[in-house]
Design a protein around this motif. Structure first.
Motif, PDB file in Angstrom:
ATOM      1  N   HIS A 180       0.835  -1.200   0.000  1.00  0.00           N
ATOM      2  CA  HIS A 180       0.000   0.000   0.000  1.00  0.00           C
ATOM      3  C   HIS A 180       0.870   1.251   0.000  1.00  0.00           C
ATOM      4  O   HIS A 180       1.896   1.298   0.671  1.00  0.00           O
ATOM      5  CB  HIS A 180      -0.881   0.058   1.266  1.00  0.00           C
ATOM      6  N   MET A 181       0.426   2.247  -0.736  1.00  0.00           N
ATOM      7  CA  MET A 181       1.007   3.580  -0.640  1.00  0.00           C
ATOM      8  C   MET A 181      -0.142   4.558  -0.438  1.00  0.00           C
ATOM      9  O   MET A 181      -1.148   4.497  -1.155  1.00  0.00           O
ATOM     10  CB  MET A 181       1.795   3.950  -1.899  1.00  0.00           C
ATOM     11  N   ILE A 182      -0.018   5.434   0.549  1.00  0.00           N
ATOM     12  CA  ILE A 182      -1.105   6.337   0.924  1.00  0.00           C
ATOM     13  C   ILE A 182      -0.614   7.776   0.820  1.00  0.00           C
ATOM     14  O   ILE A 182       0.484   8.096   1.286  1.00  0.00           O
ATOM     15  CB  ILE A 182      -1.582   6.043   2.355  1.00  0.00           C
ATOM     16  N   LYS A 183      -1.416   8.618   0.214  1.00  0.00           N
ATOM     17  CA  LYS A 183      -1.024  10.030   0.095  1.00  0.00           C
ATOM     18  C   LYS A 183      -2.263  10.906  -0.004  1.00  0.00           C
ATOM     19  O   LYS A 183      -3.380  10.419  -0.225  1.00  0.00           O
ATOM     20  CB  LYS A 183      -0.123  10.243  -1.117  1.00  0.00           C
ATOM     21  N   SER A 184      -2.038  12.196   0.162  1.00  0.00           N
ATOM     22  CA  SER A 184      -3.112  13.180   0.034  1.00  0.00           C
ATOM     23  C   SER A 184      -2.810  14.069  -1.161  1.00  0.00           C
ATOM     24  O   SER A 184      -1.664  14.498  -1.347  1.00  0.00           O
ATOM     25  CB  SER A 184      -3.201  14.028   1.312  1.00  0.00           C
ATOM     26  N   VAL A 185      -3.821  14.326  -1.985  1.00  0.00           N
ATOM     27  CA  VAL A 185      -3.649  15.187  -3.155  1.00  0.00           C
ATOM     28  C   VAL A 185      -4.850  16.122  -3.272  1.00  0.00           C
ATOM     29  O   VAL A 185      -5.926  15.851  -2.736  1.00  0.00           O
ATOM     30  CB  VAL A 185      -3.516  14.363  -4.458  1.00  0.00           C
ATOM     31  N   GLY A 186      -4.658  17.211  -3.963  1.00  0.00           N
ATOM     32  CA  GLY A 186      -5.772  18.092  -4.284  1.00  0.00           C
ATOM     33  C   GLY A 186      -6.402  17.640  -5.593  1.00  0.00           C
ATOM     34  O   GLY A 186      -5.689  17.273  -6.535  1.00  0.00           O
ATOM     35  N   ALA A 187      -7.710  17.643  -5.657  1.00  0.00           N
ATOM     36  CA  ALA A 187      -8.408  17.153  -6.850  1.00  0.00           C
ATOM     37  C   ALA A 187      -8.158  18.078  -8.040  1.00  0.00           C
ATOM     38  O   ALA A 187      -8.441  19.272  -7.964  1.00  0.00           O
ATOM     39  CB  ALA A 187      -9.900  17.044  -6.570  1.00  0.00           C
ATOM     40  N   ASN A 188      -7.624  17.503  -9.122  1.00  0.00           N
ATOM     41  CA  ASN A 188      -7.527  18.277 -10.354  1.00  0.00           C
ATOM     42  C   ASN A 188      -8.879  18.228 -11.065  1.00  0.00           C
ATOM     43  O   ASN A 188      -9.862  17.687 -10.538  1.00  0.00           O
ATOM     44  CB  ASN A 188      -6.397  17.762 -11.249  1.00  0.00           C
ATOM     45  N   GLU A 207      -2.893   3.657  -3.170  1.00  0.00           N
ATOM     46  CA  GLU A 207      -2.421   2.848  -4.304  1.00  0.00           C
ATOM     47  C   GLU A 207      -1.962   1.507  -3.760  1.00  0.00           C
ATOM     48  O   GLU A 207      -1.214   1.442  -2.781  1.00  0.00           O
ATOM     49  CB  GLU A 207      -1.277   3.554  -5.030  1.00  0.00           C
ATOM     50  N   ARG A 208      -2.446   0.442  -4.399  1.00  0.00           N
ATOM     51  CA  ARG A 208      -2.129  -0.899  -3.900  1.00  0.00           C
ATOM     52  C   ARG A 208      -1.685  -1.798  -5.048  1.00  0.00           C
ATOM     53  O   ARG A 208      -2.278  -1.786  -6.135  1.00  0.00           O
ATOM     54  CB  ARG A 208      -3.353  -1.506  -3.213  1.00  0.00           C
ATOM     55  N   ARG A 209      -0.649  -2.562  -4.789  1.00  0.00           N
ATOM     56  CA  ARG A 209      -0.221  -3.602  -5.727  1.00  0.00           C
ATOM     57  C   ARG A 209      -0.317  -4.947  -5.026  1.00  0.00           C
ATOM     58  O   ARG A 209      -0.015  -5.047  -3.831  1.00  0.00           O
ATOM     59  CB  ARG A 209       1.217  -3.370  -6.193  1.00  0.00           C
ATOM     60  N   THR A 210      -0.745  -5.961  -5.759  1.00  0.00           N
ATOM     61  CA  THR A 210      -0.793  -7.312  -5.185  1.00  0.00           C
ATOM     62  C   THR A 210      -0.091  -8.284  -6.128  1.00  0.00           C
ATOM     63  O   THR A 210      -0.109  -8.113  -7.359  1.00  0.00           O
ATOM     64  CB  THR A 210      -2.238  -7.784  -4.938  1.00  0.00           C
ATOM     65  N   HIS A 219      -2.676  -3.539 -10.052  1.00  0.00           N
ATOM     66  CA  HIS A 219      -2.368  -2.255  -9.418  1.00  0.00           C
ATOM     67  C   HIS A 219      -3.654  -1.443  -9.432  1.00  0.00           C
ATOM     68  O   HIS A 219      -4.323  -1.335 -10.456  1.00  0.00           O
ATOM     69  CB  HIS A 219      -1.286  -1.499 -10.189  1.00  0.00           C
ATOM     70  N   VAL A 220      -4.037  -0.900  -8.275  1.00  0.00           N
ATOM     71  CA  VAL A 220      -5.271  -0.120  -8.204  1.00  0.00           C
ATOM     72  C   VAL A 220      -4.996   1.194  -7.480  1.00  0.00           C
ATOM     73  O   VAL A 220      -4.233   1.241  -6.512  1.00  0.00           O
ATOM     74  CB  VAL A 220      -6.409  -0.902  -7.501  1.00  0.00           C
ATOM     75  N   ARG A 221      -5.602   2.239  -7.990  1.00  0.00           N
ATOM     76  CA  ARG A 221      -5.557   3.562  -7.352  1.00  0.00           C
ATOM     77  C   ARG A 221      -6.982   3.904  -6.948  1.00  0.00           C
ATOM     78  O   ARG A 221      -7.868   4.026  -7.799  1.00  0.00           O
ATOM     79  CB  ARG A 221      -4.995   4.605  -8.314  1.00  0.00           C
TER      80      ARG A 221
END
Length: 247
Positions: A180-188, A207-210, A219-221
């Motif tokens: 898992h990778m977790i982050k915060s972004v502003g919506a474009n 974002e996750r990879r299995t 890979h899913v976002r």
């Protein structure tokens, strides 16, 4: 027997608004009458209304937006960081109806970005699926998924119109490792439109990879409006003595 004391106007306003929210009469996003109108309705001061609305906001039942008014809050889901969870069950646990909408589906030779996301070699084929998970009238999250067709060739025949790819993969492909990778972004502009939110709104991205024994699977976002999701993790100490090494 002592007569039951009638609620104060302040408490009556709270009880009425809370009742409408908890009964479902006022769904998430419903706009509540402004302070002046409520003061007139209950024949009380605006200060009394403001106090009631502030208490409801503190209880996270309503959201007060400057210059816009007060709105019923979106229920916030919580999920464990280290679990692969079913979004449908998350939504249903909030007492809201669930729906999945497929927005796009295509097969292609993996691009350089695809290869990086899935750790693939050149000329690999992937399936790309984009869809939205709905919670009641609102968008719960946007899902952008890549599937490695070398490991999951049967996905090539699936349209994923009524069923999201996640549960379908979980039921068919035993996974051995997840990241898992977790982050915060502003919506474009793209995400603002897909999630039905204002451009620049804070979003939570997972974002996750299995992987399986046969290689990378998917890979899913997952992109959530930031006020509708929270992540929870529980840890145990790694020190064999059982002593916590950090707080």
């Amino acid at each position: 027997m002592r007569a039951k004391k009638a609620p104060t106007l302040h408490q009556q306003i709270i009880n009425d608004i809370e009742g409408n929210i908890l009964s479902g009469a006022w769904p998430p996003g419903h706009r509540i009458a402004n302070e002046l109108d409520l003061a007139e309705q209950y024949n009380c001061s605006r200060m009394t209304v403001n106090k009631a609305l502030s208490q409801l906001a503190s209880a996270n039942l309503i959201e007060r937006r400057k210059k816009s008014g007060s709105f019923v809050t979106q229920p916030q889901a919580q999920s464990a960081i280290l679990e692969i969870h079913d979004i449908k069950l998350e939504v249903q646990s909030l007492g809201l109806p669930y729906e999945y909408q497929r927005l796009a589906r295509s097969t292609r030779t993996a691009t350089s970005s695809d290869r990086k996301s899935l750790e693939l070699s050149e000329n690999a084929d992937i399936l790309a699926v984009t869809g939205r998970h709905l919670a009641g009238p609102g968008v719960f999250c946007l899902e952008e998924r890549l599937i490695n067709l070398a490991v999951v060739p049967e996905a090539r025949e699936e349209n994923f119109i009524d069923t999201a790819p996640g549960p379908w993969l979980t039921s068919r492909v035993p996974w051995t490792t997840a990241e898992h990778m977790i982050k915060s972004v502003g919506a474009n502009e793209h995400y603002a439109q897909a999630l039905d939110i204002a451009k620049g709104t804070a979003c939570l991205v997972i974002e996750r990879r299995t992987w399986s024994h046969n290689g990378p699977v998917t890979h899913v976002r997952l992109t959530y409006p930031g006020d509708r999701h929270a992540l929870v993790a529980r840890f145990t100490p790694t020190d064999p003595t059982g002593k916590a090494t950090a707080f």
